[in-house]
Design a protein around this motif. Structure first.
Motif, PDB file in Angstrom:
ATOM      1  N   UNK A 169       0.810  -1.210   0.000  1.00 49.21           N
ATOM      2  CA  UNK A 169       0.000   0.000   0.000  1.00 49.21           C
ATOM      3  C   UNK A 169       0.847   1.265   0.000  1.00 49.21           C
ATOM      4  N   UNK A 170       2.121   1.144   0.388  1.00 50.43           N
ATOM      5  CA  UNK A 170       3.005   2.310   0.467  1.00 50.43           C
ATOM      6  C   UNK A 170       4.101   2.253  -0.594  1.00 50.43           C
ATOM      7  N   UNK A 171       3.892   1.466  -1.646  1.00 44.75           N
ATOM      8  CA  UNK A 171       4.884   1.380  -2.719  1.00 44.75           C
ATOM      9  C   UNK A 171       4.494   2.290  -3.874  1.00 44.75           C
ATOM     10  N   UNK A 172       5.477   2.984  -4.410  1.00 47.30           N
ATOM     11  CA  UNK A 172       5.269   3.846  -5.560  1.00 47.30           C
ATOM     12  C   UNK A 172       4.834   2.998  -6.756  1.00 47.30           C
ATOM     13  N   UNK A 173       3.790   3.423  -7.422  1.00 45.53           N
ATOM     14  CA  UNK A 173       3.300   2.659  -8.571  1.00 45.53           C
ATOM     15  C   UNK A 173       4.177   2.855  -9.800  1.00 45.53           C
ATOM     16  N   UNK A 174       5.075   3.848  -9.739  1.00 40.27           N
ATOM     17  CA  UNK A 174       5.972   4.100 -10.871  1.00 40.27           C
ATOM     18  C   UNK A 174       7.260   3.284 -10.762  1.00 40.27           C
ATOM     19  N   UNK A 175       7.945   3.371  -9.607  1.00 40.85           N
ATOM     20  CA  UNK A 175       9.240   2.687  -9.467  1.00 40.85           C
ATOM     21  C   UNK A 175       9.171   1.464  -8.563  1.00 40.85           C
ATOM     22  N   UNK A 176       8.017   1.210  -7.921  1.00 43.01           N
ATOM     23  CA  UNK A 176       7.781   0.039  -7.072  1.00 43.01           C
ATOM     24  C   UNK A 176       8.582   0.045  -5.771  1.00 43.01           C
ATOM     25  N   UNK A 177       9.197   1.165  -5.431  1.00 43.24           N
ATOM     26  CA  UNK A 177       9.954   1.223  -4.177  1.00 43.24           C
ATOM     27  C   UNK A 177       9.071   1.743  -3.056  1.00 43.24           C
ATOM     28  N   UNK A 178       9.470   1.462  -1.811  1.00 41.31           N
ATOM     29  CA  UNK A 178       8.714   1.975  -0.669  1.00 41.31           C
ATOM     30  C   UNK A 178       8.829   3.489  -0.598  1.00 41.31           C
ATOM     31  N   UNK A 179       7.718   4.127  -0.328  1.00 39.92           N
ATOM     32  CA  UNK A 179       7.691   5.581  -0.257  1.00 39.92           C
ATOM     33  C   UNK A 179       7.896   6.061   1.182  1.00 39.92           C
ATOM     34  N   UNK A 180       7.921   7.370   1.337  1.00 45.16           N
ATOM     35  CA  UNK A 180       8.193   8.000   2.630  1.00 45.16           C
ATOM     36  C   UNK A 180       6.918   8.623   3.179  1.00 45.16           C
ATOM     37  N   UNK A 181       6.701   8.471   4.477  1.00 44.52           N
ATOM     38  CA  UNK A 181       5.494   8.996   5.107  1.00 44.52           C
ATOM     39  C   UNK A 181       5.500  10.523   5.129  1.00 44.52           C
ATOM     40  N   UNK A 182       4.419  11.111   4.638  1.00 42.25           N
ATOM     41  CA  UNK A 182       4.223  12.554   4.748  1.00 42.25           C
ATOM     42  C   UNK A 182       3.322  12.902   5.920  1.00 42.25           C
ATOM     43  N   UNK A 183       2.248  12.122   6.087  1.00 40.24           N
ATOM     44  CA  UNK A 183       1.248  12.458   7.108  1.00 40.24           C
ATOM     45  C   UNK A 183       0.626  11.202   7.681  1.00 40.24           C
ATOM     46  N   UNK A 184       0.452  11.184   8.991  1.00 42.45           N
ATOM     47  CA  UNK A 184      -0.393  10.201   9.667  1.00 42.45           C
ATOM     48  C   UNK A 184      -1.403  11.001  10.469  1.00 42.45           C
TER      49      UNK A 184
ATOM     50  N   UNK B 256       4.677   9.532  -0.063  1.00 40.27           N
ATOM     51  CA  UNK B 256       5.137  10.075  -1.345  1.00 40.27           C
ATOM     52  C   UNK B 256       6.509   9.498  -1.676  1.00 40.27           C
ATOM     53  N   UNK B 257       6.758   9.302  -2.968  1.00 39.61           N
ATOM     54  CA  UNK B 257       8.036   8.771  -3.418  1.00 39.61           C
ATOM     55  C   UNK B 257       9.075   9.895  -3.458  1.00 39.61           C
ATOM     56  N   UNK B 258      10.280   9.610  -2.946  1.00 37.95           N
ATOM     57  CA  UNK B 258      11.346  10.612  -2.938  1.00 37.95           C
ATOM     58  C   UNK B 258      12.195  10.551  -4.206  1.00 37.95           C
ATOM     59  N   UNK B 259      11.933   9.575  -5.062  1.00 36.87           N
ATOM     60  CA  UNK B 259      12.678   9.437  -6.306  1.00 36.87           C
ATOM     61  C   UNK B 259      12.312  10.575  -7.255  1.00 36.87           C
TER      62      UNK B 259
ATOM     63  N   UNK C   5      10.216  10.026 -10.338  1.00 41.38           N
ATOM     64  CA  UNK C   5       8.797   9.650 -10.208  1.00 41.38           C
ATOM     65  C   UNK C   5       7.873  10.845 -10.034  1.00 41.38           C
ATOM     66  N   UNK C   6       8.436  12.024  -9.906  1.00 46.18           N
ATOM     67  CA  UNK C   6       7.601  13.196  -9.713  1.00 46.18           C
ATOM     68  C   UNK C   6       6.638  13.377 -10.880  1.00 46.18           C
ATOM     69  N   UNK C   7       5.438  13.759 -10.532  1.00 47.10           N
ATOM     70  CA  UNK C   7       4.369  14.010 -11.503  1.00 47.10           C
ATOM     71  C   UNK C   7       3.863  12.736 -12.175  1.00 47.10           C
ATOM     72  N   UNK C   8       4.353  11.593 -11.737  1.00 55.06           N
ATOM     73  CA  UNK C   8       3.875  10.349 -12.321  1.00 55.06           C
ATOM     74  C   UNK C   8       2.746   9.770 -11.468  1.00 55.06           C
ATOM     75  N   UNK C   9       1.737   9.174 -12.097  1.00 53.63           N
ATOM     76  CA  UNK C   9       0.620   8.604 -11.333  1.00 53.63           C
ATOM     77  C   UNK C   9       1.103   7.567 -10.324  1.00 53.63           C
ATOM     78  N   UNK C  10       0.549   7.609  -9.119  1.00 55.51           N
ATOM     79  CA  UNK C  10       0.902   6.625  -8.101  1.00 55.51           C
ATOM     80  C   UNK C  10       2.161   6.934  -7.324  1.00 55.51           C
ATOM     81  N   UNK C  11       2.760   8.132  -7.548  1.00 55.26           N
ATOM     82  CA  UNK C  11       3.961   8.487  -6.782  1.00 55.26           C
ATOM     83  C   UNK C  11       3.593   9.105  -5.435  1.00 55.26           C
TER      84      UNK C  11
END
Length: 406
Positions: A51-66, A84-87, A90-96
């Motif tokens: 649920x927390x993987x970027x749909x563009x690069x498939x890597x684990x993303x970083x928490x912005x908000x809980x 959100x993905x820090x890569x 991946x910016x501006x790509x769907x699922x980042x």
């Protein structure tokens, strides 16, 4: 209200979250924070890492908000997670940028309330049956022959007696002692409906069969510095648009531009409210934010988001072309139960400054969104419970309005 309507002064229905103190080891799942690592409703019941993987690069993303976001009248705790993905690629790509909702039911309370609801239903059935039986008896009685003398001089209507007797024949309704009020019963019914909502079998099976992905050890996860948030109501001043108050981080989209020099005229330019209103949407955003510039979260479940632009993909999706107003019916429906989604919260630009400050990230190489909008299931349907702890997680909708580039 139109998405480009200027703000009026006074208190609004929006709750604003501001950075407070750095979050420490006292933080729990029921604290609202930006940054840090996710804290699960039950430590032994994490969400699937998928649920927390970027749909563009498939890597684990970083928490912005809980965000702790319990709803009144429910029997479960509720949290919204935004990643959100820090890569940079991946910016501006769907699922980042992704968000999901977590719930934890109190099973003991659920059973107790269900039992109370059952007793209340039985009481109502008994009362309805007694009333029906009484009505049937009355209907079966032959027409009463009235004595005119008695009617005039007593023993009949003249003394105030009931034409069909004193009610002694009626079956008494059993008195049930119940600690719940009518309001309690209504809340119970609503809560039980939330937990038993009908779900399309194919949609449900597809979600339940999604394999669980474990998380790496905490020390291997990237995170921003974490901050507790404090929340208060939004207050706005009633002022005319003043471009001198615009945060210099924002850029006004030129009239008719779409953000891509290779594209032709904006398709919205033919609408009654033409491209001149594109600037008004951003101007309204900038003016509203300028009253409380350090806000990082806006919360108003079933309210309206503060749009950054009406010209980008998300703005065009959320604004009804006929009315020029935000319409939550245009948001993709809940994948689990099929109901519409409603606006719940959005992350604001000051979040970027707060999280990246001291992180070693150059502002020109960091996050570059204008706002992140999160919409959740209107029914707040209960996702599949993953274990005996009563915990479940469900993917929700995210719309990212990126900073405009020239």
């Amino acid at each position: 209200m139109s998405v480009d309507s200027p703000s009026v002064g006074g208190k609004t229905s929006v709750l604003l979250g501001y950075p407070d103190e750095p979050a420490d080891e006292t933080a729990s799942a029921l604290d609202t924070r930006i940054g840090g690592l996710p804290i699960w409703l039950n430590p032994s019941s994490p969400a699937s890492a998928s649920l927390a993987k970027c749909k563009a690069c498939k890597s684990l993303m970083t928490l912005l908000l809980q965000a702790y976001a319990a709803l009144e009248g429910t029997l479960y705790e509720r949290v919204i997670y935004v990643f959100a993905c820090k890569n940079a690629g991946c910016r501006r790509r769907p699922g980042s940028v992704r968000a999901f909702r977590g719930i934890m039911r109190d099973e003991d309370k659920m059973h107790a309330v269900a039992d109370q609801q059952k007793r209340e239903d039985e009481r109502r059935k008994k009362k309805a049956a007694a009333a029906a039986a009484a009505a049937k008896v009355e209907q079966s009685r032959p027409p009463q022959q009235f004595d005119l003398g008695n009617m005039l001089f007593g023993d009949g209507f003249g003394d105030g007696a009931r034409p069909f007797g004193d009610g002694a024949h009626e079956r008494p309704v059993e008195s049930v002692s119940s600690p719940v009020t009518q309001n309690d019963v209504e809340q119970v019914s609503e809560s039980l409906q939330r937990t038993t909502i009908s779900v399309d079998a194919h949609r449900r099976d597809a979600i339940i069969q999604t394999p669980f992905e474990p998380w790496p050890p905490a020390e291997e996860l990237e995170s921003y510095k974490s901050w507790f948030l404090y929340v208060e109501s939004e207050y706005l001043t009633n002022k005319a648009a003043d471009q001198n108050n615009i945060n210099q981080r924002f850029e006004i989209l030129p009239a008719g531009a779409s953000g891509n020099a290779n594209e032709g005229p904006d398709e919205w330019s033919s609408l009654p409210e033409s491209s001149s209103n594109i600037d008004k949407v951003f101007q309204n955003f900038a003016d509203t934010v300028s009253d409380n510039p350090e806000q990082v979260v806006r919360y108003e479940r079933k309210g309206s988001p503060l749009l950054y632009s009406k010209a980008d993909e998300i703005g065009k999706l959320l604004v009804n072309r006929n009315t020029g107003q935000y319409d939550n019916n245009l948001i993709p429906h809940c994948e689990f139960c099929g109901s519409v989604r409603v606006f719940e919260l959005q992350l604001m630009p000051y979040t970027i400054q707060t999280l990246e400050e001291g992180s070693g990230i150059d502002i020109f190489n960091g996050m570059e969104w204008g706002t992140i909008i999160v919409a959740t299931c209107k029914n707040d349907c209960v996702p599949p419970i993953i274990d005996n702890k009563g915990v479940g997680y469900q993917d929700e909708w995210v719309g990212v309005q990126w900073e405009e580039t020239k």
